[in-house]
Motif scaffolding. Sequence first.
Motif, PDB file in Angstrom:
ATOM      1  N   SER A 305      90.204  43.481  26.496  1.00  0.00           N
ATOM      2  CA  SER A 305      90.930  44.639  27.004  1.00  0.00           C
ATOM      3  C   SER A 305      92.049  44.212  27.950  1.00  0.00           C
ATOM      4  N   LEU A 306      91.755  43.256  28.822  1.00  0.00           N
ATOM      5  CA  LEU A 306      92.766  42.782  29.769  1.00  0.00           C
ATOM      6  C   LEU A 306      93.922  42.091  29.049  1.00  0.00           C
ATOM      7  N   SER A 307      93.610  41.290  28.060  1.00  0.00           N
ATOM      8  CA  SER A 307      94.663  40.610  27.297  1.00  0.00           C
ATOM      9  C   SER A 307      95.516  41.613  26.536  1.00  0.00           C
ATOM     10  N   LYS A 308      94.887  42.646  25.996  1.00  0.00           N
ATOM     11  CA  LYS A 308      95.625  43.683  25.283  1.00  0.00           C
ATOM     12  C   LYS A 308      96.599  44.397  26.209  1.00  0.00           C
ATOM     13  N   LEU A 316      91.896  35.504  30.598  1.00  0.00           N
ATOM     14  CA  LEU A 316      91.385  34.141  30.423  1.00  0.00           C
ATOM     15  C   LEU A 316      90.204  33.879  31.351  1.00  0.00           C
ATOM     16  N   GLN A 317      90.296  34.330  32.600  1.00  0.00           N
ATOM     17  CA  GLN A 317      89.196  34.111  33.539  1.00  0.00           C
ATOM     18  C   GLN A 317      87.891  34.727  33.029  1.00  0.00           C
ATOM     19  N   TYR A 318      87.991  35.959  32.515  1.00  0.00           N
ATOM     20  CA  TYR A 318      86.773  36.611  32.020  1.00  0.00           C
ATOM     21  C   TYR A 318      86.338  36.039  30.680  1.00  0.00           C
ATOM     22  N   ALA A 319      87.265  35.496  29.908  1.00  0.00           N
ATOM     23  CA  ALA A 319      86.895  34.818  28.668  1.00  0.00           C
ATOM     24  C   ALA A 319      86.034  33.595  28.972  1.00  0.00           C
ATOM     25  N   ARG A 320      86.402  32.859  30.026  1.00  0.00           N
ATOM     26  CA  ARG A 320      85.610  31.695  30.429  1.00  0.00           C
ATOM     27  C   ARG A 320      84.214  32.116  30.892  1.00  0.00           C
ATOM     28  N   ARG A 321      84.146  33.189  31.651  1.00  0.00           N
ATOM     29  CA  ARG A 321      82.840  33.666  32.118  1.00  0.00           C
ATOM     30  C   ARG A 321      81.989  34.133  30.941  1.00  0.00           C
ATOM     31  N   ALA A 322      82.634  34.793  29.981  1.00  0.00           N
ATOM     32  CA  ALA A 322      81.906  35.241  28.790  1.00  0.00           C
ATOM     33  C   ALA A 322      81.367  34.054  28.006  1.00  0.00           C
ATOM     34  N   LEU A 323      82.160  33.014  27.912  1.00  0.00           N
ATOM     35  CA  LEU A 323      81.738  31.816  27.187  1.00  0.00           C
ATOM     36  C   LEU A 323      80.550  31.159  27.875  1.00  0.00           C
ATOM     37  N   ALA A 324      80.545  31.167  29.208  1.00  0.00           N
ATOM     38  CA  ALA A 324      79.426  30.579  29.952  1.00  0.00           C
ATOM     39  C   ALA A 324      78.154  31.387  29.762  1.00  0.00           C
ATOM     40  N   ALA A 325      78.293  32.713  29.684  1.00  0.00           N
ATOM     41  CA  ALA A 325      77.118  33.567  29.530  1.00  0.00           C
ATOM     42  C   ALA A 325      76.572  33.544  28.112  1.00  0.00           C
ATOM     43  N   ARG A 326      77.482  33.494  27.132  1.00  0.00           N
ATOM     44  CA  ARG A 326      77.064  33.472  25.734  1.00  0.00           C
ATOM     45  C   ARG A 326      78.066  32.653  24.927  1.00  0.00           C
ATOM     46  N   SER A 327      77.697  31.426  24.640  1.00  0.00           N
ATOM     47  CA  SER A 327      78.620  30.534  23.956  1.00  0.00           C
ATOM     48  C   SER A 327      78.566  30.719  22.446  1.00  0.00           C
ATOM     49  N   SER A 328      79.704  30.562  21.821  1.00  0.00           N
ATOM     50  CA  SER A 328      79.813  30.547  20.364  1.00  0.00           C
ATOM     51  C   SER A 328      81.092  29.804  20.010  1.00  0.00           C
ATOM     52  N   LEU A 329      81.124  29.225  18.830  1.00  0.00           N
ATOM     53  CA  LEU A 329      82.301  28.469  18.418  1.00  0.00           C
ATOM     54  C   LEU A 329      83.523  29.377  18.339  1.00  0.00           C
ATOM     55  N   LYS A 330      83.334  30.565  17.779  1.00  0.00           N
ATOM     56  CA  LYS A 330      84.450  31.502  17.625  1.00  0.00           C
ATOM     57  C   LYS A 330      85.031  31.881  18.982  1.00  0.00           C
ATOM     58  N   TRP A 331      84.159  32.161  19.964  1.00  0.00           N
ATOM     59  CA  TRP A 331      84.669  32.554  21.278  1.00  0.00           C
ATOM     60  C   TRP A 331      85.258  31.358  22.023  1.00  0.00           C
ATOM     61  N   LEU A 333      86.931  28.946  20.614  1.00  0.00           N
ATOM     62  CA  LEU A 333      88.279  28.797  20.054  1.00  0.00           C
ATOM     63  C   LEU A 333      89.226  29.854  20.613  1.00  0.00           C
ATOM     64  N   TYR A 334      88.698  31.086  20.777  1.00  0.00           N
ATOM     65  CA  TYR A 334      89.532  32.147  21.354  1.00  0.00           C
ATOM     66  C   TYR A 334      89.921  31.804  22.793  1.00  0.00           C
ATOM     67  N   THR A 335      88.963  31.303  23.567  1.00  0.00           N
ATOM     68  CA  THR A 335      89.238  30.943  24.961  1.00  0.00           C
ATOM     69  C   THR A 335      90.256  29.810  25.042  1.00  0.00           C
ATOM     70  N   MET A 336      90.116  28.843  24.156  1.00  0.00           N
ATOM     71  CA  MET A 336      91.086  27.735  24.126  1.00  0.00           C
ATOM     72  C   MET A 336      92.484  28.236  23.766  1.00  0.00           C
ATOM     73  N   THR A 337      92.552  29.219  22.864  1.00  0.00           N
ATOM     74  CA  THR A 337      93.842  29.802  22.506  1.00  0.00           C
ATOM     75  C   THR A 337      94.492  30.462  23.713  1.00  0.00           C
ATOM     76  N   LEU A 338      93.669  31.208  24.486  1.00  0.00           N
ATOM     77  CA  LEU A 338      94.193  31.844  25.696  1.00  0.00           C
ATOM     78  C   LEU A 338      94.687  30.802  26.692  1.00  0.00           C
ATOM     79  N   MET A 339      93.962  29.677  26.816  1.00  0.00           N
ATOM     80  CA  MET A 339      94.365  28.622  27.740  1.00  0.00           C
ATOM     81  C   MET A 339      95.711  28.019  27.321  1.00  0.00           C
ATOM     82  N   CYS A 340      95.874  27.795  26.023  1.00  0.00           N
ATOM     83  CA  CYS A 340      97.136  27.229  25.539  1.00  0.00           C
ATOM     84  C   CYS A 340      98.296  28.178  25.785  1.00  0.00           C
ATOM     85  N   ARG A 341      98.066  29.463  25.526  1.00  0.00           N
ATOM     86  CA  ARG A 341      99.111  30.466  25.753  1.00  0.00           C
ATOM     87  C   ARG A 341      99.484  30.525  27.226  1.00  0.00           C
TER      88      ARG A 341
END
Length: 349
Positions: A305-308, A316-331, A333-341
């Motif tokens: 929602s924040l990115s939209k 990105l900050q909340y994407a990292r927190r989400a990844l820590a709480a529940r990791s998945s390959l798809k998420w 990759l999404y977090t890495m995309t946000l970091m690159c952007r």
Amino acid sequence: MSVQKAAPIPTTESGQGGHRQDASFRISIIVPTRDRFELLTRMLAGMQSQTYPSYEVIVVDDGSTAQTRLRYADLWKTLDSRFVLLTLGQPGAVGAGPSVARNAGMAAATGEVVAFCDDDDFWTGNGHLAALAGAFGTNAELDMYIANQSAVSVDGKVEKTDWLPGLMDAVRGRTRNVPGGYLVSTGDLVRCGGFAQLNILALRKDLALAIGGFWTRTSYEEDRDFFWRAVDRARAIVFNPDIVAQHNVPDPARKNNLSRSFTQAERWLISALVSQHIALNVCSAAIRSLCLSYEGDILRHLSLSLSKDGRHGLGLQYARRALAARSSLKWALYTMTLMCRQLLRRQPA
């Protein structure tokens, strides 16, 4: 806090109020309310139709206006002495919140078992208390009883025919092995998803007090927090799939429901905090894993929602927190995309 009681129960040849006097123990029903007189009146009418006689209804008014409180006098004339009114705070004052109100009701309760109903919902089955009393009365180890309810939108559309469809699937094919329903495990409840809304929940008062009652730091999803902390400590749990209540889904266009007074982002943040609080206070690894996984899902929604909305750094900050709480390959990759952007945005033109 002031207390008001209704008139004594009229006695007939068949016992109190015309009901059988075979009740083995007392049930206390806690009802928090604030400035919803008509809805409360409808809900209490359903309480009066219960066939099980040994109960009390403790209505906790949390800062309603003086006008609302004046109307209680006439309403209580239509009720009997099993109906008690507690008033918190001065008329029109800022409410203490549903957690504080329910805790006050439990502190005043005289029953061995506590049940709940929201003032904008109502019970549809007049045998609800009789069924749960039968379950508790025949099983000394039983600490929690869960029934079933439908959910109806403001336009009258039935949104859910079963409140916990996953639990319905889990018991389908089983034999009802206890009076009132099925013995279910913590694992059954974790796997089914969701939680028992308070209208269909009853538990021993000792258990409710042992877990510290409702968490007073939040006024949103306090019921989910209470439910899972109670499940964690319950010795035995019974599920009755019979529909006993109707939950009226709050009108999203109105603010007369507390949950609708928060923005969507606020609801996500509070939900994540509630998940952390549950995980911190339970012993069950399964419940802890469920709540942390749910926290990850909630934080993903917030990040997207924040990115939209163009708030990419915070997303990105909340994407990292989400990844820590529940990791998945798809998420990941999404977090890495946000970091690159984010890195590219920092590059000089």
